[in-house]
Design an enzyme around this catalytic site. Sequence first.
Site, PDB file in Angstrom:
ATOM      1  N   LYS A  49      34.266  34.093  42.048  1.00  0.00           N
ATOM      2  CA  LYS A  49      34.681  32.681  42.094  1.00  0.00           C
ATOM      3  C   LYS A  49      33.458  31.788  42.312  1.00  0.00           C
ATOM      4  CE  LYS A  49      39.298  33.903  43.665  1.00  0.00           C
ATOM      5  NZ  LYS A  49      40.230  34.127  44.761  1.00  0.00           N
ATOM      6  N   GLN A  93      40.937  32.990  51.144  1.00  0.00           N
ATOM      7  CA  GLN A  93      41.137  34.294  50.493  1.00  0.00           C
ATOM      8  C   GLN A  93      42.065  35.150  51.352  1.00  0.00           C
ATOM      9  OE1 GLN A  93      39.680  35.131  47.397  1.00  0.00           O
ATOM     10  NE2 GLN A  93      41.086  36.859  47.513  1.00  0.00           N
ATOM     11  N   ASP A 116      44.610  26.663  45.281  1.00  0.00           N
ATOM     12  CA  ASP A 116      45.415  27.775  44.783  1.00  0.00           C
ATOM     13  C   ASP A 116      46.840  27.377  44.403  1.00  0.00           C
ATOM     14  OD1 ASP A 116      44.094  30.192  44.513  1.00  0.00           O
ATOM     15  OD2 ASP A 116      44.080  30.572  46.675  1.00  0.00           O
TER      16      ASP A 116
END
Length: 298
Positions: A49, A93, A116
């Site tokens: 990422k 995460q 997200d």
Amino acid sequence: MAQILDGTPVRAQILASLKPRIEGLRRPPGLAVLLVGHNPASEIYVRNKIKACAELGIYSELLTPPESITTEELLETIEDLNRRADIDGILVQVPLPAQVDSRRVLEAVAPDKDADGFHPLNVGHLVAGRPGPRACTPAGIIELLKYYRVGIEGRRAVVLGRSDIVGKPMAFMLLHENATVTICHSRTSNLVEECRRADILVAAMGRPALVTSEYIAPGATVIDVGMNRITDLVEATRLGKAAEFERKGTALVGDVNPVDVARVASAYTPVPRGVGPLTIAMLMANTVALAERRACSA
Ligand code: NAP
């Protein structure tokens, strides 16, 4: 012969479309990534990422608190990021360590910095068909279907899996594209029959090669989200992955039997290089969109 729906050119197109949008902003979009502890798989995802951000000109900041961090400490870190003017997107995460209240932490991310698309407010926006950041993997699948001109409207779509990050948002996105959608899960009776009715079958269960030829209607489009590592040579060979196993000692398989799908479907995503490349591309797209929205409201 079945068409292989390669995710690589779709990713390239998405990223290319973001470049001029990034250049049009007064400052680079900023993404903060919180990686707690040392989970090897998470470390690889996060590295990719951060790399994607660097390639595109997105500012990224990696925060790596220790495994022993408390919920309260994490909430404070997120509050700081919520207040920062140079950060447009925040990504926590998962999985988080067991002592951390994951729900509280994820819900502490400001909805307008939710890279997200997992915040309940943004899930609500998805359900209502309103704009907002979307869960990256299913959003990437919609892009892939459009790129390859797979018709969605009026078609019967079956989603295997009902997780908050893939199955449920996938079902709503297909619904908004006017598919007739069925969601299946571990308690579904007659799973094979349900799947065989699908024009578009999306498998997101985390069950290696569970979807075999009898699940797939001849001519269906099959999207394989699963990423499962198998460690048995006999199984790898049966699934046509012997060469990969010889090289690496393990093989990556999806939720769909790769030999069967190539024989029965009209089009399918391979594993790897199908859905995988799209998730990070859509994270970049969400970050850019969040930065644009903040620039407009500033
Ligand atoms: P998850 O949270 O574990 O959810 C799995 C879902 O599959 C659950 O709804 C479960 O049903 C259902 N399920 C499990 N076994 C089943 C069975 N035998 N028959 C029918 N349904 C079954 O998984 P996830 O996070 O959605 O991820 C699914 C897979 O996608 C994993 O392999 C993951 O690694 C992969 N993934 C890939 C990407 C990518 O970028 N390529 C991104 C995200 C996830 P219940 O709800 O009844 O338990």
